[in-house]
Design an enzyme around this catalytic site. Structure first.
Site, PDB file in Angstrom:
ATOM      1  N   TYR A 221     -43.646  44.768  29.832  1.00 28.41           N
ATOM      2  CA  TYR A 221     -43.485  44.530  31.371  1.00 28.41           C
ATOM      3  C   TYR A 221     -44.132  43.429  31.815  1.00 28.41           C
ATOM      4  O   TYR A 221     -44.419  43.202  33.149  1.00 28.41           O
ATOM      5  CB  TYR A 221     -43.834  45.678  32.097  1.00 28.41           C
ATOM      6  CG  TYR A 221     -45.082  46.431  31.952  1.00 28.41           C
ATOM      7  CD1 TYR A 221     -46.430  45.724  32.597  1.00 28.41           C
ATOM      8  CD2 TYR A 221     -45.290  47.468  31.145  1.00 28.41           C
ATOM      9  CE1 TYR A 221     -47.608  46.501  32.278  1.00 28.41           C
ATOM     10  CE2 TYR A 221     -46.681  48.069  30.720  1.00 28.41           C
ATOM     11  CZ  TYR A 221     -47.779  47.474  31.447  1.00 28.41           C
ATOM     12  OH  TYR A 221     -48.942  47.975  31.502  1.00 28.41           O
ATOM     13  N   LYS A 222     -44.801  42.564  31.005  1.00 27.02           N
ATOM     14  CA  LYS A 222     -45.488  41.435  31.284  1.00 27.02           C
ATOM     15  C   LYS A 222     -44.611  40.394  31.252  1.00 27.02           C
ATOM     16  O   LYS A 222     -43.622  40.221  32.074  1.00 27.02           O
ATOM     17  CB  LYS A 222     -46.828  41.395  30.447  1.00 27.02           C
ATOM     18  CG  LYS A 222     -47.836  42.559  30.775  1.00 27.02           C
ATOM     19  CD  LYS A 222     -49.124  42.267  30.021  1.00 27.02           C
ATOM     20  CE  LYS A 222     -49.938  43.568  30.126  1.00 27.02           C
ATOM     21  NZ  LYS A 222     -50.836  43.574  31.512  1.00 27.02           N
TER      22      LYS A 222
END
Lengths: 411, 411
Positions: A221-222
């Site tokens: 999710y980064k």
């Protein structure tokens, strides 16, 4: 002398400029927190609506086969592989980074019987340290978590060390380990090497194969933009896969999950590192986000990352001199990930003031302002605007307002 | 004599009939596999689009606070609690059932030092047994997985047993344990009691508090309709929470995750059983699905479940007599969950033929046809239509076709 026009001109010749359209960024923000949560891919709402309405709504249970849900952990893993120097079948998307770390650390200890140390560093991301502590406490034997400063790691690698477990790019400072050198040192000591790529995958060049790394985990999710809490990934090198056994032996890691046998038999290859049923909506959001990388030149990503972070340091140090900021990231770009951090004694309030002006970075205790520069969508002009906003806020002491000192649950 | 008109009349007076509109079921299927994957809630596409576009797309990282993402595991857990006889703060939504089971079993063993047995049954859901095996192998001490048939469980509860871990409703047959009686027997033996509620939550009455159960896990994507691979849940009784320690000690289980401390300190209450960052898209889909239960009368759910399953057994045994079917579920509704299973020597092909006619149940090796009856959306007329289709297929041997014998990856 760099001015805003120079930055706009640099954006015009940026070979990655077109990729910004692959994201749906709000018009009123400069988003420098993609190292914490990547933005929404432009295609994703439509793709996910199809997953929800056609695959789940109409297909129902049949979509496990018909829409290929059952293969998603491996298929998504194979999309991540080229971003981290892994081959097909070496990566799977699954669970959270923390859970995957537990699996791989436990499997690593089993491969080095008699050795009793997990070696890490004091400033590793806390969840990595917490997971090591939880595993060691569970095992209730003579295991030890040893922490050595980055420049003392080699000295700490004695023949008690079973596995060296480090985060490649430090979450606070962006300091980057020399993956090949540290891995070689670990191997020289007879230990396995495990890398946490949470702040690396999609941000800096990673070549697990060239470094001969054994194990890795990372975050969806980064810089991979898979959405809040997207499934994480894990990597087990091909050479290790057949002898590797991890303890979260859930049914999806079974060689024949739908035979419903009474005893666990691990799947061949990377699949044995899966555990339970994956969260398909979140998994297919990540799947969609990864398609953005299909034709991206990773060397260009690194070049732009270095240019953006160098520029930010240059502008901030020029325009905010004497205003209480101190660079916390390596000045040498070769040792730096795709983020820049500055210390400020009122860092929390300064960041809140910046966010109020639409420049979104984040704060890390006790005093770090953290700015992520994701080369796929951050422009040179964004760097300019962020530095200008920071300088304004510091010059006018705009952060010195009780409203900006009120701590939220998530900082 | 029950006929189709009788069934339609029963639907007309069904107090739960209106709830069918809370789901978006395809018009061409009779869906009797909600025990494996619940259907799409009608509100969900719009709710999830808002999560994706407004919360993630516009809110970006700010939504961890502003949209309350950080509280989702506890908030969703509190919505599950009333369905299983738990109180506020006793349930959290997190990870998969398998991962949660690992956490709670490991925590249970720690609370019963000196005891070396996990007691289960041979026909427990395989992932439960696999996780027990993985944990025991990891601990590499004198632990044992003991399996006793349901009617021999009490005899197997000696003072070596640390924890009794059973699935309340059997996934194959729908056979239901007497939760209060088994829990009391476990406690008499000094063991902790852990229930897997995968086939119970949302399907049959569960009262963990009344049974004085210690621990439980369960599934978000079956009768709770949270979507494919939705987060699972875990329950730790209030009385046990302060002394309970589980080994997957990731940062979201820390008392102060955003202080980024070097050492793990467990959160108070149920929160210490969280691990990594939750998959928010899947989590908020489950959150949405749970809102359907807000005003549902659970006694009416049970009454209808018994009526539907009784009716299916009656119709199938009447209309398929002598066609090779044998009831595999308890005939006594008091011992049965919300599903009915029949054995057939060519069960796989029979189920494929049924699915081809739009009646979706599933098959479980070696020979089980499995039909789930979710009272929120299954009608009496669906029961009639499914029994009629089954009887047609068996009478005409429509299943005896090579196309129906080709095994898919997911059965």
């Amino acid at each position: 002398m760099t001015d805003r026009e120079t930055c706009i001109a640099q954006d015009r010749t940026d070979p990655l400029a077109g990729l910004r359209d692959a994201f749906r960024l709000p018009g009123d923000v400069t988003y420098l927190d993609g190292n914490s949560l990547g933005p929404l891919p432009a295609d994703l709402p439509e793709r996910l609506a199809d997953v929800v309405q056609r695959q789940w709504g109409d297909g129902l249970i049949r979509s496990w086969n018909d829409a290929g849900w059952i293969d998603a952990p491996r298929r998504v893993g194979d999309k991540i592989a080229p971003l981290i120097g892994a081959g097909p079948g070496e990566v799977a998307a699954a669970d959270s980074t923390s859970v995957n770390l537990f699996k791989l650390l436990a499997g690593a200890l089993r491969l080095r019987p008699g050795r009793r140390v997990i070696l890490s560093e004091p400033e590793n991301f806390p969840t990595d340290l917490y997971i090591m502590q939880g595993l060691i406490e569970l095992l209730d034997r003579d295991f030890e978590l040893r922490r050595a400063e980055p420049d003392r790691l080699a000295d700490a690698m004695d023949d008690d060390v079973a596995v060296v477990a480090l985060t490649h790019v430090n979450y606070k400072t962006g300091r980057m380990h020399d993956m090949a050198a540290v891995t070689a040192a670990a191997h020289d000591a007879g230990a396995l090497m495990l890398w946490d790529l949470a702040h690396s995958a999609g941000a800096v060049p990673v070549d697990l194969a060239a470094a001969q790394a054994d194990l890795a985990v990372g975050c969806g999710y980064k810089y991979l933009n898979g959405g809040p809490g997207a499934p994480a990934f894990l990597y087990v090198s091909r050479a290790l896969q057949d002898e590797f056994h991890q303890p979260l032996s859930g049914w999806l890691g079974h060689i024949s999950p739908f035979a419903f046998e009474s005893d666990y038999r691990p799947a061949d290859g990377i699949g044995r590192n899966l555990c339970g049923t994956p969260p398909i909506l979140s998994m297919l959001a990540l799947d969609c986000a990864l398609d953005i990388w299909r034709d991206v030149d990773l060397a260009a990503v690194r070049n732009k990352s270095v240019a953006l972070t160098d520029l930010f340091i240059e502008l901030v140090e020029r325009d905010c001199a004497g205003m209480g900021l101190e660079l916390a990231s390596p000045r040498d770009a070769a040792m730096r990930g795709s983020q820049v951090s500055f210390r400020h004694s009122d860092g929390y309030a300064v960041m809140q003031a910046l966010i109020a002006q639409g420049v979104i970075g984040d704060f890390r205790a006790p005093n770090l302002l953290r700015f992520g520069f994701a080369p796929l969508y951050i422009r040179y002009v964004d760097v300019w605007d962020a530095a200008a906003a920071l300088s304004d806020i510091l010059r006018n002491r705009a952060w010195d307002d009780p409203a900006y000192k009120q701590r939220a649950a998530v900082t």
